[in-house]
Design a protein around this motif. Structure first.
Motif, short mmCIF file in Angstrom:
data_model
loop_
_atom_site.label_atom_id
_atom_site.label_comp_id
_atom_site.label_asym_id
_atom_site.label_seq_id
_atom_site.Cartn_x
_atom_site.Cartn_y
_atom_site.Cartn_z
N ASN A 1 31.33 44.27 43.31
CA ASN A 1 30.09 44.13 44.08
C ASN A 1 30.07 42.91 44.99
O ASN A 1 29.44 42.93 46.05
N THR A 2 30.75 41.84 44.57
CA THR A 2 30.68 40.58 45.34
C THR A 2 31.96 40.24 46.08
O THR A 2 31.94 39.45 47.02
N GLY A 3 33.08 40.82 45.63
CA GLY A 3 34.37 40.48 46.24
C GLY A 3 34.93 39.16 45.76
O GLY A 3 35.94 38.69 46.29
N LYS A 4 34.31 38.55 44.75
CA LYS A 4 34.77 37.26 44.23
C LYS A 4 35.43 37.47 42.87
O LYS A 4 34.91 38.21 42.03
N ILE A 5 36.57 36.80 42.68
CA ILE A 5 37.32 36.96 41.43
C ILE A 5 37.98 35.63 41.09
O ILE A 5 38.35 34.86 41.99
N LEU A 6 38.10 35.33 39.82
CA LEU A 6 38.76 34.10 39.39
C LEU A 6 40.22 34.11 39.83
O LEU A 6 40.90 35.12 39.74
N LYS A 7 40.70 32.95 40.30
CA LYS A 7 42.10 32.88 40.73
C LYS A 7 43.05 33.10 39.56
O LYS A 7 44.18 33.54 39.75
#
Length: 274
Positions: A78-84
């Motif tokens: 939904n946000t396009g953000k993910i932990l590296k």
């Protein structure tokens, strides 16, 4: 975008396009059940990613971790953000013959984290519902699915080559487009110099420790001389300690047969950091 040529709608309409039904399928909220189906479609014997957790772990412990994992995947979608730490891949070379003696005798495979795989599989399962209706069978929709998701950026990738001949190293760099690393670990620092790098205040404990070791090297070693050396743990210890500190648990923690993630966990336990 203002200089971009416009596509004639008559050309678009001449070919299959998304219908309202297709759009509704693609825009439906993601569900934990979709994430579960994606993870359970991964065979349990598949090699684990950098975190050491294979799909069989999630199969056996879904009642415990299912809600958390499902929420994490959905939040990323939904946000396009993910932990590296999740958005990492281990590239492993698998020998094609019994006694490989050159790069061409190896087959590279990418070991991704299961959570990373789950996100791509959920997307693919959505697309699989509509692609057969808008793409001809001879166009290979299954191949098309992975051509544009999570593509690696060569300018941000490095490869560390140990014990390889220069001709082989040159071939690997040419085929991959990556930059050669001169350290056995890497982190993307933009245009910063590693030896001048300072960690942010909100970074992890282990990363601060790693940077602290770097600072110790700067204080005791000739950097130009050290960078020219072939990497060796013994060289590093000799530079850092006049008399290296021996611990009884070293061989147990850093056993080569252990999963890398388990080594790190044991190391943190012995240092009383858990």
């Amino acid at each position: 975008m203002s200089n971009r040529s416009k596509v004639f709608q008559s050309v678009v309409a001449a070919r299959p396009v998304l219908s309202e039904e297709h759009i509704q399928v693609l825009q439906q909220p993601f569900t934990i059940q979709e994430v579960k189906d994606a993870i359970f479609s991964i065979p349990g014997m598949k090699a684990p990613g950098p975190d050491g957790f294979g799909s069989s772990f999630y199969h056996d412990n879904w009642d415990l971790v299912g809600e958390v994992v499902g929420t994490a995947v959905i939040n990323f979608l939904n946000t396009g953000k993910i932990l590296k730490e999740i958005n990492t891949t281990t590239i492993t070379l698998i020998p094609k013959v019994k006694c490989p003696d050159s790069v061409k005798d190896f087959r590279p495979i990418s070991c991704c984290n299961v959570i990373y795989k789950a996100a791509t599989k959920v997307i693919c399962s959505r697309l699989r519902q509509i692609l057969p209706e808008i793409i001809a069978e001879n166009q290979g929709p299954e191949t098309l699915l992975f051509d544009f998701w999570f593509a690696a950026k060569p300018e941000k990738m490095v490869v560390y080559c140990s014990g390889m001949q220069e001709a082989e190293v040159t071939h690997v760099l040419k085929m991959s487009g990556y930059t050669r690393a001169h350290l056995p670990f890497s982190v993307y620092l933009m245009d910063k110099n590693w030896w001048e790098y300072q960690p942010p205040t909100d970074c992890s404990w282990y990363w601060k420790r790693l940077v602290a070791v770097k600072e110790a090297f700067k204080a005791k070693a000739d950097l130009s001389y050290f960078a020219a050396l072939r990497y060796s743990i013994k060289i590093g210890l000799d530079l850092l300690f006049d008399q290296p500190l021996a611990v009884g648990w070293s061989k147990v923690v850093w056993d080569r047969l252990s999963i890398p993630k388990h080594r790190i966990v044991l190391w943190l336990v012995m240092l009383q950091r858990l």
